[in-house]
Design a protein around this motif. Structure first.
Motif, PDB file in Angstrom:
ATOM      1  N   SER A  11      47.393  98.892 -38.738  1.00 15.92           N
ATOM      2  CA  SER A  11      46.889 100.394 -38.109  1.00 15.92           C
ATOM      3  C   SER A  11      46.512 101.349 -39.332  1.00 15.92           C
ATOM      4  CB  SER A  11      47.930 101.118 -37.263  1.00 15.92           C
ATOM      5  OG  SER A  11      49.077 101.239 -37.969  1.00 15.92           O
ATOM      6  N   SER A  12      46.806 100.741 -40.470  1.00 11.04           N
ATOM      7  CA  SER A  12      46.555 101.360 -41.813  1.00 11.04           C
ATOM      8  C   SER A  12      47.272 102.723 -41.902  1.00 11.04           C
ATOM      9  CB  SER A  12      45.190 101.998 -41.813  1.00 11.04           C
ATOM     10  OG  SER A  12      44.134 100.828 -42.016  1.00 11.04           O
ATOM     11  N   THR A  13      48.592 102.674 -41.225  1.00 11.68           N
ATOM     12  CA  THR A  13      49.518 103.624 -41.228  1.00 11.68           C
ATOM     13  C   THR A  13      50.479 103.751 -42.530  1.00 11.68           C
ATOM     14  OG1 THR A  13      49.587 103.492 -38.852  1.00 11.68           O
ATOM     15  CG2 THR A  13      51.542 104.641 -39.798  1.00 11.68           C
ATOM     16  N   TYR A  14      50.776 104.836 -43.081  1.00 12.92           N
ATOM     17  CA  TYR A  14      51.850 104.915 -44.099  1.00 12.92           C
ATOM     18  C   TYR A  14      53.033 105.283 -43.482  1.00 12.92           C
ATOM     19  CZ  TYR A  14      48.331 104.426 -47.962  1.00 12.92           C
ATOM     20  OH  TYR A  14      47.396 103.889 -48.866  1.00 12.92           O
ATOM     21  N   THR A  15      54.271 104.638 -43.594  1.00 10.38           N
ATOM     22  CA  THR A  15      55.606 105.063 -43.077  1.00 10.38           C
ATOM     23  C   THR A  15      56.417 105.528 -44.632  1.00 10.38           C
ATOM     24  OG1 THR A  15      55.417 103.481 -41.432  1.00 10.38           O
ATOM     25  CG2 THR A  15      57.625 104.154 -42.045  1.00 10.38           C
ATOM     26  N   TYR A  16      57.167 106.363 -44.530  1.00 13.18           N
ATOM     27  CA  TYR A  16      57.747 106.954 -45.667  1.00 13.18           C
ATOM     28  C   TYR A  16      59.266 106.869 -45.634  1.00 13.18           C
ATOM     29  CZ  TYR A  16      53.233 108.730 -46.817  1.00 13.18           C
ATOM     30  OH  TYR A  16      51.948 108.493 -47.123  1.00 13.18           O
ATOM     31  N   ASP A  30      57.172 108.259 -39.395  1.00 13.84           N
ATOM     32  CA  ASP A  30      56.179 107.517 -38.874  1.00 13.84           C
ATOM     33  C   ASP A  30      56.568 106.004 -38.945  1.00 13.84           C
ATOM     34  OD1 ASP A  30      54.670 109.777 -37.746  1.00 13.84           O
ATOM     35  OD2 ASP A  30      53.578 110.115 -39.597  1.00 13.84           O
ATOM     36  N   PRO A  31      57.490 105.529 -38.700  1.00  7.82           N
ATOM     37  CA  PRO A  31      57.602 104.102 -38.703  1.00  7.82           C
ATOM     38  C   PRO A  31      56.574 103.209 -37.456  1.00  7.82           C
ATOM     39  CG  PRO A  31      59.583 104.876 -37.474  1.00  7.82           C
ATOM     40  CD  PRO A  31      58.661 106.135 -37.826  1.00  7.82           C
ATOM     41  N   PRO A 169      49.811 111.153 -46.703  1.00  2.00           N
ATOM     42  CA  PRO A 169      49.374 111.460 -45.142  1.00  2.00           C
ATOM     43  C   PRO A 169      49.877 110.223 -44.362  1.00  2.00           C
ATOM     44  CG  PRO A 169      47.452 110.284 -46.616  1.00  2.00           C
ATOM     45  CD  PRO A 169      48.783 110.492 -47.455  1.00  2.00           C
ATOM     46  N   ALA A 170      49.597 110.179 -43.036  1.00  3.54           N
ATOM     47  CA  ALA A 170      49.986 109.311 -42.327  1.00  3.54           C
ATOM     48  C   ALA A 170      49.132 107.978 -42.209  1.00  3.54           C
ATOM     49  CB  ALA A 170      50.356 109.528 -40.849  1.00  3.54           C
ATOM     50  N   HIS A 171      47.963 108.028 -42.875  1.00  2.00           N
ATOM     51  CA  HIS A 171      46.892 106.861 -42.626  1.00  2.00           C
ATOM     52  C   HIS A 171      46.116 107.038 -43.998  1.00  2.00           C
ATOM     53  CE1 HIS A 171      47.669 105.691 -38.578  1.00  2.00           C
ATOM     54  NE2 HIS A 171      47.524 106.949 -38.078  1.00  2.00           N
TER      55      HIS A 171
END
Ligand SMILES: [Fe+2]
Length: 344
Positions: A11-16, A30-31, A169-171
């Motif tokens: 999903s090209s998501t970044y989780t921090y 945003d996991p 960002p989230a993505h």
């Protein structure tokens, strides 16, 4: 500080992952559901205790790991107060602070991508969800999106942060990992507009296909919370039962919400405070709840019944037998017209 930016390829998501020290408390932003085991392994390797998980908004392109992480670690789930998700442990509103050991984040309501989109500011960096992306902005054509609101969120909120604020960002779909407010002001093509109308014109003509996962992800993400049936897996005392015999003679009400929630919403009269984050200490053999539970029924409540369900389980594992909770929590109490005391 410990800071990790984790990427989900699908999903090209970044989780921090954030924490102030090894051996301390941690927070995830945003996991992604499919990566839950990876997060749990990393938390273990870094000797971290996950205490809070934030979703910046209801995601349409992936299922959130929030529910699975709560089940695995009993962490507190966090979203904005506008979130349509049915059960969220802790809801924040604009400018609220959110804390874990050693770290403080400020919640910024930045609607536009969705109506419940939030960004989170922490010292030199801001987690922008899908509001501000690197050289882009989140689409505004579904989930109550609104390009005019997003224009305001961008130009009146995020771009007013100091120029050197780091943007996470989230993505990202191109492999960029971080930017700054100054860089985005200068080089983000969506931000080179002179008015909200001009911005809306761009956003209303993107003609993007819906995300492949949308029909699965959105409904799933709306029901990750511990709903009523799940809240009855432990001992309960319903609001009606309590009010029928009010004031409660043979039980001690215990508020496990955070101090900020008590000040904002008030509390049930005569309840004592034992915040969820320290709950095991209150229940240990020398803790105050262990003493009370010997003679009196202990009745826990939180905002909506999620944390209190988990807290009854913690109490029971620590050997306290006389502990129940109020399903639906303080929200159900207020709805039923139960008395409320203001907390100064
Ligand atoms: Fe999104």
């Amino acid at each position: 500080m410990l800071f990790r930016q984790l990427f989900d390829k699908t999903s090209s998501t970044y989780t921090y992952l954030l924490a102030s020290r090894h051996g301390g408390e941690a927070l995830l932003i945003d996991p992604v559901f499919e990566n839950t085991q990876r997060y749990l392994k990393l938390l273990e390797e870094l000797d971290l205790k996950l205490v809070k998980v934030i979703d910046t908004h209801i995601h349409a392109d992936h299922v959130s790991a929030m529910g699975k992480l709560r089940d695995a670690t009993r962490c507190v789930t966090v979203m904005g107060e506008q979130s349509p998700a049915d059960v969220v442990s802790l809801r924040v509103r604009d400018n609220d602070t959110l804390t874990i050991e050693g770290l403080t984040l400020t919640a910024l309501h930045t609607p536009g991508h969705t109506s419940e989109s939030y960004s989170f500011l922490m010292d030199d960096r801001v987690f922008t969800g899908d509001t501000l992306l690197i050289r882009g902005t989140g689409r505004t054509d579904f989930q109550n999106g609104d390009p005019y609101e997003q224009y305001h969120s961008l130009f009146e909120r995020l771009l007013k942060l100091p120029d050197n604020t780091l943007v996470y960002p989230a993505h990202d779909y191109k492999g960029d990992t971080v930017s700054t407010i100054a860089e985005e002001k200068a080089h983000n093509p969506r931000l080179q507009v002179r008015s909200a109308d001009e911005y809306a014109e761009i956003m209303n003509n993107l003609n993007l296909a819906n995300p492949a996962m949308m029909d699965v992800a959105v409904p799933e993400n709306l029901k990750l919370g511990l709903r009523m049936a799940a809240q009855h897996r432990v001992a309960v005392m319903e609001v009606d039962e309590i009010l029928a015999d009010w004031p409660c003679q043979d039980c001690q009400l215990v508020d496990i919400r955070e101090e900020s929630e008590r000040r904002r919403f008030g509390a049930i009269p005569d309840s004592i405070h034992a915040p969820y984050g320290l709950f095991d200490q209150y229940c240990c053999s020398t803790g105050p709840l262990a003493g009370i539970a010997k003679s009196t029924r202990v009745l826990l409540y939180c905002a909506v019944g999620e944390r209190s369900t988990l807290a009854v389980e913690i109490a029971s594992e620590l050997g306290l037998r006389n502990v129940a909770h109020i399903p639906g929590g303080f929200t159900a109490w207020q709805k039923a017209g139960g008395p409320v005391e203001q907390i100064a």
